[in-house]
Design a protein around this motif. Sequence first.
Motif, mmCIF file in Angstrom:
data_model
loop_
_atom_site.group_PDB
_atom_site.id
_atom_site.type_symbol
_atom_site.label_atom_id
_atom_site.label_comp_id
_atom_site.label_asym_id
_atom_site.label_seq_id
_atom_site.Cartn_x
_atom_site.Cartn_y
_atom_site.Cartn_z
ATOM 1 N N LYS A 216 16.072 -1.038 -14.580
ATOM 2 C CA LYS A 216 16.131 -0.271 -15.910
ATOM 3 C C LYS A 216 17.627 0.203 -16.083
ATOM 4 O O LYS A 216 17.812 0.425 -17.215
ATOM 5 N N SER A 217 18.277 0.518 -14.579
ATOM 6 C CA SER A 217 19.740 0.797 -15.001
ATOM 7 C C SER A 217 20.462 -0.256 -15.672
ATOM 8 O O SER A 217 21.343 0.263 -16.651
ATOM 9 N N PHE A 218 20.324 -1.424 -15.594
ATOM 10 C CA PHE A 218 20.813 -2.247 -16.405
ATOM 11 C C PHE A 218 20.645 -2.388 -17.598
ATOM 12 O O PHE A 218 21.432 -2.202 -18.714
ATOM 13 N N ILE A 219 19.416 -1.920 -18.177
ATOM 14 C CA ILE A 219 19.093 -1.693 -19.734
ATOM 15 C C ILE A 219 19.748 -0.452 -20.144
ATOM 16 O O ILE A 219 20.290 -0.424 -20.934
ATOM 17 N N GLU A 220 19.618 0.525 -19.291
ATOM 18 C CA GLU A 220 20.171 1.835 -19.735
ATOM 19 C C GLU A 220 21.534 2.018 -19.588
ATOM 20 O O GLU A 220 22.463 2.921 -20.330
ATOM 21 N N LYS A 221 22.551 0.845 -18.904
ATOM 22 C CA LYS A 221 23.834 0.931 -18.690
ATOM 23 C C LYS A 221 24.299 2.115 -17.891
ATOM 24 O O LYS A 221 25.457 2.814 -18.137
ATOM 25 N N LYS A 222 23.394 2.975 -16.843
ATOM 26 C CA LYS A 222 23.816 3.815 -16.127
ATOM 27 C C LYS A 222 22.762 3.906 -15.022
ATOM 28 O O LYS A 222 21.591 3.528 -15.269
ATOM 29 N N ILE A 231 4.224 -2.086 -2.543
ATOM 30 C CA ILE A 231 3.704 -2.350 -1.152
ATOM 31 C C ILE A 231 4.976 -2.365 -0.365
ATOM 32 O O ILE A 231 5.092 -2.397 0.847
ATOM 33 N N ALA A 232 6.165 -3.038 -0.999
ATOM 34 C CA ALA A 232 7.670 -2.919 -0.583
ATOM 35 C C ALA A 232 8.130 -1.756 -0.530
ATOM 36 O O ALA A 232 9.017 -1.496 -1.365
ATOM 37 N N SER A 233 7.890 -0.780 0.472
ATOM 38 C CA SER A 233 8.410 0.660 0.428
ATOM 39 C C SER A 233 9.772 0.822 0.536
ATOM 40 O O SER A 233 10.538 1.676 0.093
ATOM 41 N N GLY A 234 10.407 -0.229 1.185
ATOM 42 C CA GLY A 234 11.771 -0.215 1.564
ATOM 43 C C GLY A 234 12.350 -0.578 0.061
ATOM 44 O O GLY A 234 13.797 -0.471 0.345
ATOM 45 N N LEU A 235 12.019 -1.123 -0.701
ATOM 46 C CA LEU A 235 12.717 -1.418 -2.087
ATOM 47 C C LEU A 235 12.189 -0.307 -2.919
ATOM 48 O O LEU A 235 12.363 -0.715 -4.289
ATOM 49 N N ALA A 236 11.674 0.748 -2.920
ATOM 50 C CA ALA A 236 11.214 1.796 -3.638
ATOM 51 C C ALA A 236 11.949 2.961 -3.775
ATOM 52 O O ALA A 236 11.252 4.226 -3.604
ATOM 53 N N PRO A 237 13.169 3.340 -3.648
ATOM 54 C CA PRO A 237 13.776 4.582 -3.579
ATOM 55 C C PRO A 237 13.667 5.016 -5.001
ATOM 56 O O PRO A 237 13.337 4.292 -5.878
ATOM 57 N N PRO A 238 14.070 6.496 -4.943
ATOM 58 C CA PRO A 238 13.583 7.057 -6.401
ATOM 59 C C PRO A 238 14.560 6.987 -7.212
ATOM 60 O O PRO A 238 14.304 7.104 -8.625
ATOM 61 N N PHE A 239 15.760 6.340 -6.947
ATOM 62 C CA PHE A 239 16.746 5.977 -8.127
ATOM 63 C C PHE A 239 17.667 4.902 -7.591
ATOM 64 O O PHE A 239 17.726 4.720 -6.335
ATOM 65 N N ALA A 240 18.366 4.339 -8.527
ATOM 66 C CA ALA A 240 19.433 3.259 -8.035
ATOM 67 C C ALA A 240 20.725 4.029 -7.919
ATOM 68 O O ALA A 240 21.052 5.333 -8.539
ATOM 69 N N GLY A 241 21.610 3.519 -6.888
ATOM 70 C CA GLY A 241 22.956 4.109 -6.448
ATOM 71 C C GLY A 241 23.705 4.175 -7.405
ATOM 72 O O GLY A 241 23.936 2.983 -8.161
ATOM 73 N N LYS A 242 24.682 4.969 -7.576
ATOM 74 C CA LYS A 242 25.826 4.900 -8.547
ATOM 75 C C LYS A 242 26.861 3.773 -7.938
ATOM 76 O O LYS A 242 27.137 2.858 -9.197
ATOM 77 N N LEU A 243 27.351 3.859 -7.094
ATOM 78 C CA LEU A 243 28.446 2.803 -6.838
ATOM 79 C C LEU A 243 27.619 1.492 -6.708
ATOM 80 O O LEU A 243 28.178 0.337 -7.235
ATOM 81 N N PRO A 244 26.592 1.212 -6.067
ATOM 82 C CA PRO A 244 25.817 0.003 -6.001
ATOM 83 C C PRO A 244 25.670 -0.566 -7.668
ATOM 84 O O PRO A 244 25.868 -1.594 -7.912
#
Length: 319
Positions: A216-222, A231-244
Amino acid sequence: MSAEAVTLDLLREARETVRGSPLGVINTPMIPWGQTTLPLDIHCNIHIKLENMQRTGSFKIRGVANQFARREKGGHFVTMSAGNYGKSFSYASKHYGSKGKVVMPETAPASRSILIQSFGVEVERVPTSCMMDVVTRCVQEDNMTFLHSFDDLDLIAGHASLGMEVLEVMPQPDVVVVCCGGGGLLAGVAAAIKLSGCDKTRIYGVEPEGACTMYKSFIEKKPVGMDTKSIASGLAPPFAGKLPFELCQRYVEGIVLINDEEIKAAVSTLYSSGLVVEASGCAAFAAIVNNKIPGLEGKNVVCILSGGNIGKDELANFP
């Protein structure tokens, strides 16, 4: 901190720090797919990077090794994690004699909380949407230092060591497929490969449909957040990192999505072939076997299995 700060010299320095870390980071094996019993319908040369065999069971120890090497010994740190970063963080805390606290989502397996606590680190379980608020409280009220589990320059530079190891085995990969949660691993690996001169290498990140913050960040460009569920809880943080996000936008070809059923099937397939890989760790594999990555025919491909921390209680959920 911007993507401009991530240079090849920085990544090489971090790689030496990780390689010489007292935490015992392993240069994990990278094996040809053809030397396994895994099924494959695509005619291409795929190598699998086995980070499920890494110290503490996942790639996270790479970033943690670089973070702790650049922090004062005996500090009082707080972080947030669904398990793997927390395990590496607590392992390092014990080694360096630091106090620590891990804020975990309520959805994380109880076995992971118990394991983290066994290293002498405090655990607080909260709803995913509240994790950052709890971290902020610890920083403001308890004077703790926040170590970010995915949006941190030292962490990302440490993770980049994985990308450099890939190039030692396959100097010019055509395609590299990496799981993506907050984006720290994907950003580090992508930066390492691209800054090393592999301009034509296509790098893809893989996210669960129910936790597609980078997509979604790629789509929103931010960088954006969402209520994540997978089920993959390790891939489910609440937001994408700014630097990443900035690094991925610069170096990553695209983000592809997989669903929880595809993840479950991937865990089972890998297990049947003798590879113990957790749900979050098999995302890249699931994307490849479900034909989510375009243009693999005849190419040199790297698939990263990022972690193997899965207990008997969790394996019972898979067919």
